[in-house]
Design a protein around this motif. Structure first.
Motif, PDB file in Angstrom:
ATOM      1  N   THR A 104       0.834  -1.200   0.000  1.00 25.01           N
ATOM      2  CA  THR A 104       0.000   0.000   0.000  1.00 25.01           C
ATOM      3  C   THR A 104       0.868   1.250   0.000  1.00 25.01           C
ATOM      4  O   THR A 104       2.079   1.182   0.215  1.00 25.01           O
ATOM      5  CB  THR A 104      -0.902   0.033   1.252  1.00 25.01           C
ATOM      6  OG1 THR A 104      -0.066   0.178   2.416  1.00 25.01           O
ATOM      7  CG2 THR A 104      -1.758  -1.220   1.367  1.00 25.01           C
ATOM      8  N   GLY A 105       0.222   2.383  -0.207  1.00 24.31           N
ATOM      9  CA  GLY A 105       0.956   3.651  -0.219  1.00 24.31           C
ATOM     10  C   GLY A 105       1.660   3.955   1.081  1.00 24.31           C
ATOM     11  O   GLY A 105       2.788   4.428   1.092  1.00 24.31           O
ATOM     12  N   MET A 106       1.015   3.679   2.208  1.00 20.52           N
ATOM     13  CA  MET A 106       1.622   3.999   3.507  1.00 20.52           C
ATOM     14  C   MET A 106       2.557   2.911   4.020  1.00 20.52           C
ATOM     15  O   MET A 106       3.615   3.218   4.547  1.00 20.52           O
ATOM     16  CB  MET A 106       0.548   4.286   4.547  1.00 20.52           C
ATOM     17  CG  MET A 106      -0.106   5.640   4.338  1.00 20.52           C
ATOM     18  SD  MET A 106      -1.027   6.190   5.761  1.00 20.52           S
ATOM     19  CE  MET A 106       0.276   6.778   6.799  1.00 20.52           C
ATOM     20  N   GLU A 107       2.179   1.675   3.877  1.00 22.79           N
ATOM     21  CA  GLU A 107       2.993   0.606   4.441  1.00 22.79           C
ATOM     22  C   GLU A 107       3.928  -0.034   3.425  1.00 22.79           C
ATOM     23  O   GLU A 107       4.846  -0.754   3.788  1.00 22.79           O
ATOM     24  CB  GLU A 107       2.114  -0.494   5.052  1.00 22.79           C
ATOM     25  CG  GLU A 107       1.409  -0.078   6.328  1.00 22.79           C
ATOM     26  CD  GLU A 107       0.098   0.658   6.070  1.00 22.79           C
ATOM     27  OE1 GLU A 107      -0.494   0.475   4.986  1.00 22.79           O
ATOM     28  OE2 GLU A 107      -0.326   1.435   6.943  1.00 22.79           O
ATOM     29  N   GLY A 108       3.712   0.206   2.155  1.00 26.05           N
ATOM     30  CA  GLY A 108       4.526  -0.427   1.129  1.00 26.05           C
ATOM     31  C   GLY A 108       5.895   0.200   1.017  1.00 26.05           C
ATOM     32  O   GLY A 108       6.249   1.131   1.732  1.00 26.05           O
ATOM     33  N   GLN A 109       6.636  -0.346   0.103  1.00 26.20           N
ATOM     34  CA  GLN A 109       7.955   0.223  -0.170  1.00 26.20           C
ATOM     35  C   GLN A 109       8.351  -0.091  -1.595  1.00 26.20           C
ATOM     36  O   GLN A 109       7.793  -0.979  -2.230  1.00 26.20           O
ATOM     37  CB  GLN A 109       9.002  -0.291   0.801  1.00 26.20           C
ATOM     38  CG  GLN A 109       9.185  -1.779   0.800  1.00 26.20           C
ATOM     39  CD  GLN A 109      10.174  -2.212   1.884  1.00 26.20           C
ATOM     40  OE1 GLN A 109      10.725  -1.394   2.606  1.00 26.20           O
ATOM     41  NE2 GLN A 109      10.411  -3.493   1.983  1.00 26.20           N
ATOM     42  N   GLY A 110       9.312   0.668  -2.072  1.00 27.14           N
ATOM     43  CA  GLY A 110       9.729   0.484  -3.444  1.00 27.14           C
ATOM     44  C   GLY A 110      11.168   0.884  -3.654  1.00 27.14           C
ATOM     45  O   GLY A 110      11.895   1.188  -2.707  1.00 27.14           O
ATOM     46  N   LYS A 153       7.772   6.857   4.299  1.00 26.47           N
ATOM     47  CA  LYS A 153       8.638   7.560   5.242  1.00 26.47           C
ATOM     48  C   LYS A 153       9.671   8.429   4.539  1.00 26.47           C
ATOM     49  O   LYS A 153       9.929   9.549   4.958  1.00 26.47           O
ATOM     50  CB  LYS A 153       9.354   6.550   6.136  1.00 26.47           C
ATOM     51  CG  LYS A 153       8.969   6.644   7.565  1.00 26.47           C
ATOM     52  CD  LYS A 153       9.808   5.697   8.384  1.00 26.47           C
ATOM     53  CE  LYS A 153       9.683   6.144   9.809  1.00 26.47           C
ATOM     54  NZ  LYS A 153      10.295   5.257  10.739  1.00 26.47           N
ATOM     55  N   THR A 154      10.270   7.919   3.465  1.00 28.13           N
ATOM     56  CA  THR A 154      11.304   8.713   2.791  1.00 28.13           C
ATOM     57  C   THR A 154      10.702   9.881   2.027  1.00 28.13           C
ATOM     58  O   THR A 154      11.414  10.822   1.695  1.00 28.13           O
ATOM     59  CB  THR A 154      12.161   7.860   1.823  1.00 28.13           C
ATOM     60  OG1 THR A 154      11.348   7.339   0.777  1.00 28.13           O
ATOM     61  CG2 THR A 154      12.866   6.739   2.543  1.00 28.13           C
ATOM     62  N   ARG A 155       9.405   9.823   1.778  1.00 27.65           N
ATOM     63  CA  ARG A 155       8.759  10.922   1.066  1.00 27.65           C
ATOM     64  C   ARG A 155       8.142  11.945   2.013  1.00 27.65           C
ATOM     65  O   ARG A 155       8.272  13.145   1.817  1.00 27.65           O
ATOM     66  CB  ARG A 155       7.681  10.393   0.121  1.00 27.65           C
ATOM     67  CG  ARG A 155       7.127  11.491  -0.768  1.00 27.65           C
ATOM     68  CD  ARG A 155       6.317  10.953  -1.893  1.00 27.65           C
ATOM     69  NE  ARG A 155       6.085  12.004  -2.881  1.00 27.65           N
ATOM     70  CZ  ARG A 155       5.251  11.889  -3.878  1.00 27.65           C
ATOM     71  NH1 ARG A 155       4.586  10.769  -4.076  1.00 27.65           N
ATOM     72  NH2 ARG A 155       5.083  12.886  -4.721  1.00 27.65           N
ATOM     73  N   PHE A 156       7.470  11.476   3.048  1.00 27.37           N
ATOM     74  CA  PHE A 156       6.692  12.389   3.880  1.00 27.37           C
ATOM     75  C   PHE A 156       7.240  12.568   5.287  1.00 27.37           C
ATOM     76  O   PHE A 156       6.701  13.352   6.061  1.00 27.37           O
ATOM     77  CB  PHE A 156       5.239  11.911   3.952  1.00 27.37           C
ATOM     78  CG  PHE A 156       4.573  11.905   2.604  1.00 27.37           C
ATOM     79  CD1 PHE A 156       4.212  13.092   1.990  1.00 27.37           C
ATOM     80  CD2 PHE A 156       4.333  10.721   1.938  1.00 27.37           C
ATOM     81  CE1 PHE A 156       3.605  13.096   0.741  1.00 27.37           C
ATOM     82  CE2 PHE A 156       3.718  10.710   0.681  1.00 27.37           C
ATOM     83  CZ  PHE A 156       3.364  11.905   0.087  1.00 27.37           C
ATOM     84  N   ALA A 157       8.279  11.868   5.645  1.00 33.65           N
ATOM     85  CA  ALA A 157       8.910  11.996   6.964  1.00 33.65           C
ATOM     86  C   ALA A 157      10.417  11.865   6.750  1.00 33.65           C
ATOM     87  O   ALA A 157      10.905  12.123   5.657  1.00 33.65           O
ATOM     88  CB  ALA A 157       8.382  10.908   7.906  1.00 33.65           C
ATOM     89  N   ASP A 158      11.117  11.475   7.770  1.00 32.34           N
ATOM     90  CA  ASP A 158      12.558  11.261   7.635  1.00 32.34           C
ATOM     91  C   ASP A 158      12.828   9.774   7.585  1.00 32.34           C
ATOM     92  O   ASP A 158      12.367   9.016   8.428  1.00 32.34           O
ATOM     93  CB  ASP A 158      13.314  11.882   8.822  1.00 32.34           C
ATOM     94  CG  ASP A 158      13.286  13.395   8.784  1.00 32.34           C
ATOM     95  OD1 ASP A 158      13.297  13.946   7.674  1.00 32.34           O
ATOM     96  OD2 ASP A 158      13.256  14.010   9.857  1.00 32.34           O
TER      97      ASP A 158
END
Length: 138
Positions: A14-20, A37-42
């Protein structure tokens, strides 16, 4: 001159829990981590906004070196930072902050060259955002 470059992205979940990951043809980025996290947080990894900022800063700075050469100047140093603003689901603005050391150039000629590069670099022409520039000659 015409050429193409490639980049790729992969996403799982998913958008929040996924990764790429993102990768570039040159392999400078080779499965670089991408996540909420890398997009919207640190977090460790990259995000589309910083990649756009890097592309814009690089394109603008290189274009400026060409503009300066056409006017008979060679920079000792050009440093550009791009601040990409993400707001309400879209990129709304990019601010380029340039510091330059260019022997024998006047402030007026420097500002004109920087503005020309901002307006004519291919990435500036591509983006649909407000693009501003601060240029300081040292």
């Amino acid at each position: 001159m015409k050429f193409s470059r490639t980049a790729s992205a992969n996403w799982k979940g998913t958008g929040m829990e996924g990764q790429g990951t993102v990768s570039t043809q040159s392999t400078t980025l080779n499965k670089a981590q991408l996540s909420f996290k890398t997009r919207f947080a640190d977090g460790v990894g990259t995000n589309p906004e910083e990649l756009i900022g890097a592309a814009h800063a690089g394109c603008f700075t290189m274009k400026l070196s060409f503009v300066l050469a056409e006017k008979g100047f060679t920079a000792d140093n050009l440093d550009t930072q791009a601040k990409v603003t993400f707001e309400d689901g879209k990129i709304t603005a990019i601010h380029l902050d340039l510091t330059a050391t260019i022997p024998s150039i006047t402030e007026e000629a420097f500002q004109a060259a920087a503005l020309e590069a901002k307006q004519n670099c291919p990435v500036s022409q591509l983006l649909n955002a407000e693009i501003t520039l601060s240029a300081k000659l040292v």
